[in-house]
Enzyme design. Structure first.
Site, short mmCIF file in Angstrom:
data_model
loop_
_atom_site.label_atom_id
_atom_site.label_comp_id
_atom_site.label_asym_id
_atom_site.label_seq_id
_atom_site.Cartn_x
_atom_site.Cartn_y
_atom_site.Cartn_z
N ASP A 1 2.79 5.04 -5.48
CA ASP A 1 2.03 6.28 -5.28
C ASP A 1 2.89 7.49 -5.64
O ASP A 1 3.62 8.02 -4.81
CB ASP A 1 1.55 6.35 -3.83
CG ASP A 1 0.70 7.59 -3.57
OD1 ASP A 1 0.54 8.40 -4.52
OD2 ASP A 1 0.21 7.75 -2.45
N HIS B 1 -7.56 9.85 4.05
CA HIS B 1 -7.09 8.84 5.00
C HIS B 1 -7.41 9.23 6.45
O HIS B 1 -7.53 10.41 6.75
CB HIS B 1 -5.58 8.62 4.85
CG HIS B 1 -5.21 7.98 3.56
ND1 HIS B 1 -4.53 8.62 2.57
CD2 HIS B 1 -5.45 6.73 3.09
CE1 HIS B 1 -4.35 7.80 1.55
NE2 HIS B 1 -4.91 6.65 1.83
N ASP C 1 0.85 -1.19 0.00
CA ASP C 1 0.00 0.00 0.00
C ASP C 1 0.90 1.25 0.00
O ASP C 1 1.82 1.36 0.83
CB ASP C 1 -0.86 -0.07 1.28
CG ASP C 1 -1.97 0.95 1.32
OD1 ASP C 1 -2.41 1.40 0.25
OD2 ASP C 1 -2.42 1.27 2.45
N ASN D 1 -10.18 0.38 -0.02
CA ASN D 1 -9.16 0.26 1.04
C ASN D 1 -9.74 0.61 2.41
O ASN D 1 -10.34 1.68 2.57
CB ASN D 1 -8.02 1.25 0.76
CG ASN D 1 -7.12 0.80 -0.35
OD1 ASN D 1 -7.40 -0.16 -1.05
ND2 ASN D 1 -6.01 1.51 -0.51
N GLY E 1 -8.88 5.66 1.42
CA GLY E 1 -9.51 6.51 2.43
C GLY E 1 -11.00 6.23 2.57
O GLY E 1 -11.80 7.14 2.73
#
Ligand code: G3H
Ligand code: 13P
Ligand code: ZN
Length: 326
Positions: A118, A192, A96, A271, A229
């Protein structure tokens, strides 16, 4: 560094087939973050018992916390445990928020079946270049790659005002074509952590930017989209935490009906980390407050694990729609 191993030797699968099925079946695969034994046991138990494919994911910090060699065998143990429970659910091990080519390569080499790079905070062309490099390495081993376009609002930010951080649909086709990613995380108003929106008493949380999701789907028909998130910040847990000595005022998340709507569309991976943290913290706080003499971690972590199983079953069955898909 640990010896190289391919994920297939651990019994894991990449995300390609899971996403194809989720897309045609109009549901989303859950991606649960874990850092320790009890979290992984809970994920495996709940997903095996609900017949849900699952992505178990670890952040860079979680990998450092758990130890890369330990993680490899935990993932292998997760697959074996599911089979012993009589379940054939596919399990992917995913990095992740990978932040470098080196980290992604190291995860591919140590048995991950999927990685996220990311580069969303980088200028567009740099994001493309970095993501492309990760794809080139990962695809050699048939490891799937998730990229990201658009930055999720920070926990301190006013989501409604953060227009510039939303994914720009006009970039998505070019990004996917140039990088070769297998899935794309987009920013449509989620963030998040446990404080996703600043709202006053009685106000409802703002709706996600479904217009951006729809426009993305139009430009990338049938392509798997990822929602980060996406915890709902279950209020029952926030209340328990606050009741037993915690201090989490104003914690609020994404309503379940909005997640259901996303899962029915092009969102193939959702997620969830914060809701799991809340479930664990709520039950540990409660247990220790009600039984201050207890000092056996199996007791209070066992209570946390039980709650986590309940939460994950609910998500799979009533929110993501991934239950009974195996
Ligand atoms: O998106 C981030 C995940 O919730 C993981 O968080 O970096 O604290 O492990 P972490
Ligand atoms: P939450 O903080 O909403 O659980 O999101 C987790 C996440 O996106 C992990 O990548
Ligand atoms: Zn995330």
């Amino acid at each position: 560094m640990a010896d190289k191993v391919h994920y297939s030797e651990l019994g894991l699968v990449n995300t390609r087939e899971m996403f194809a099925k989720a897309m045609s079946g109009k549901y989303a695969i859950p991606a649960y973050n874990f850092n320790n034994l009890e979290q992984l046991q809970a994920i495996v138990t709940a997903c095996a018992e609900t017949g849900s494919p699952v992505i178990v994911q670890v952040s860079k910090g979680a990998r450092q916390y758990a130890n890369e060699t330990m993680l490899r065998y935990m993932a292998m143990g997760a697959v074996k445990m599911a089979r012993e429970l009589g379940s054939q659910i596919p399990i992917a091990l995913h990095l992740d928020h990978g932040d470098s080519l080196e980290l992604c390569q190291s995860c591919v080499d140590s048995g991950f079946s999927s990685v996220m790079i990311d580069g969303s905070h980088l200028p567009y062309e740099e994001n493309v270049a970095l993501t492309r490099q990760v794809v080139e390495y990962a695809h050699r081993y048939d490891v799937t790659v998730e990229g990201e376009l658009g930055v999720l609002a920070g926990i301190e930010d006013e989501v409604m005002a953060e227009v510039s951080t939303y994914t720009r649909p006009e970039e998505v086709e070019d990004f996917v074509r140039k990088t070769g990613v297998d899935s794309l995380a987009i920013s449509i108003g989620t963030s998040h952590g446990a404080y996703k929106f600043k709202i006053k008493e009685g106000e409802v949380v703002p709706e996600l930017r479904f217009d951006i999701l729809t426009e993305t789907e139009k430009r990338l028909p049938g392509f798997p989209i990822v929602l980060h998130g996406a915890s709902s910040v279950v209020q029952e847990y926030v209340e328990l935490i606050n009741k037993y000595g915690g201090k989490m005022e104003g914690a609020v998340g994404i309503p379940e009906d909005q997640l259901r709507r996303a899962a029915a569309g092009a969102v193939c991976k959702i997620n969830i980390d914060s809701d799991g943290r809340l479930a664990v913290t709520a039950r540990v706080r409660e247990y220790l407050a009600l039984d201050p003499k207890e000092f056996d971690p199996r007791k209070y972590l066992g209570a946390a694990r039980k709650e986590l199983i309940k939460l994950i079953k609910h998500k799979n069955q009533a929110v993501l729609g991934s239950a009974g898909r195996v």
